[in-house]
Scaffold this motif. Structure first.
Motif, PDB file in Angstrom:
ATOM      1  N   PRO A   1       0.823  -1.212   0.000  1.00  0.00           N
ATOM      2  CA  PRO A   1       0.000   0.000   0.000  1.00  0.00           C
ATOM      3  C   PRO A   1       0.858   1.263   0.000  1.00  0.00           C
ATOM      4  O   PRO A   1       2.042   1.229   0.317  1.00  0.00           O
TER       5      PRO A   1
ATOM      6  N   PRO B   1      -4.485   1.040  -0.038  1.00  0.00           N
ATOM      7  CA  PRO B   1      -4.145  -0.111  -0.875  1.00  0.00           C
ATOM      8  C   PRO B   1      -4.000   0.287  -2.341  1.00  0.00           C
ATOM      9  O   PRO B   1      -4.678   1.201  -2.813  1.00  0.00           O
TER      10      PRO B   1
ATOM     11  N   ALA C   1      -2.563  -4.902  -0.312  1.00  0.00           N
ATOM     12  CA  ALA C   1      -2.974  -4.309   0.956  1.00  0.00           C
ATOM     13  C   ALA C   1      -2.294  -5.054   2.095  1.00  0.00           C
ATOM     14  O   ALA C   1      -1.900  -6.217   1.941  1.00  0.00           O
TER      15      ALA C   1
END
Length: 333
Positions: A156, A261, A251
């Protein structure tokens, strides 16, 4: 459809790969930069910055990038080696012959699926098969038969702003954060070093958990014995290892404030990641000959590769995708 080629570059590594397949390396560079707005101008402006950063990173593979740039003789080689926009869905599963790694690589650049090759490379710890492209010095997906297989997923993005219209600023700030540090190689160079120097799954796990790395990253690693599978989350400060539920997208396993994410395909980042993870998880424990698991939502318009690897058996299966579907034969090595 043509099969994915296997190129033996053990004597010279990625630099030799680019020299032997120079036309393909130039085609890939042209395709990637052609996709970017004002890609040619960006390459000329950004190449010196990318070269400066990579040389400060402490990567042992800078000589390879320099040799590739000398071979291709077009601006943009350094810039593309500094790019890091890989969306992926990956799973480490238990198979009949040992742990199995399944992954798709999603990148918006056209040409990555059509031009994918498998390079047989080597290092002090032995040979490995790198799913790669001529003119690329790192490793994103590879397997070392009898040792381990591994892949990189992009982590992310750290969010410093809340307003959607300021997302561009977060992209810039995250890039600058990587630029300002010295002695932290790109994740794809760290993974290549693991394949060249680590003799076992445990050794690779320790190395990928501790080696300095320039950006947040998700490593997925499988070995040869039952249960040898792990997700390694590196967020730039902390390291987290997960040995169960080893299916990832882009993520963190646990939601963390201040992180967004990455997304490939449709929907919000959170929804998109959950959908891709659920789609690949549905194949856990199931045989899937011919990459049968590579279907939507795991495969999307940005998908360029699907790979399945079992280090215990030495099996590697690769196929290339473009926006309109699969463009190579499903090729087994």
């Amino acid at each position: 459809m043509l099969e994915v080629p296997l190129i033996d570059v053990r004597p010279g590594g990625p630099a030799a790969h680019a020299e032997r397949r120079c036309n393909e390396a130039r085609a890939l560079r042209a395709a990637c930069l052609g996709w970017l707005p004002l890609g040619g101008a960006l390459a000329r402006l950004a190449d010196p910055v990318a070269r400066w950063w990579l040389r400060r990173s402490g990567s042992p593979f800078i000589a390879d990038v320099a040799a590739i740039a000398d071979t291709v003789r077009r601006p943009g080689v350094w810039l593309l080696h500094a790019a890091y926009a890989v969306g992926c869905t990956s799973m480490a599963d238990e198979g009949a012959d040992g742990p199995v790694l399944r992954r798709t690589l999603d990148w918006p650049f056209p040409g990555l699926g059509r031009l994918v090759e498998v390079a047989r490379q080597s290092g002090p710890a032995g040979d490995f098969l790198n799913v790669t492209w001529p003119g690329f010095a790192g490793v994103l997906t590879a397997t070392a038969p009898g040792r381990f297989a591994a892949a990189i997923n992009q982590a992310p993005m750290r969010r410093r702003t809340r307003a959607g219209w300021l997302l561009w600023l977060d992209y810039a700030l995250n890039a600058l954060d990587a630029l300002r540090h010295r002695g932290r190689p790109p994740p794809e160079h760290v993974l290549r070093l693991a394949f060249e120097t680590c003799a076992t799954f445990d050794e690779a796990c320790r190395f990928l958990s501790a080696a300095p790395v320039a950006r947040p990253v998700l490593f997925l690693l499988t070995g040869c014995a039952p249960g040898e599978r792990v997700v390694i989350e590196r967020d730039g400060r902390d390291v987290r290892l997960y040995r169960d539920g080893t299916v990832i997208a882009n993520a963190w396993r646990d939601e963390a404030p201040g992180w967004r994410p990455r997304v490939c395909g449709e929907g919000t980042p959170d929804e998109n990641n959950r959908r891709r993870v659920a789609g690949l998880s549905a194949w856990a424990g199931r045989p899937a000959p011919g990459l049968a698991w590579a279907v939507p939502p795991v495969v999307n318009a940005c998908t360029r590769l699907a790979v399945e690897a079992c280090a215990a058996s030495g099996r590697l299966v690769v196929a290339g995708w473009e926006a309109d579907g699969r463009v190579t034969a499903v090729t087994a090595f």
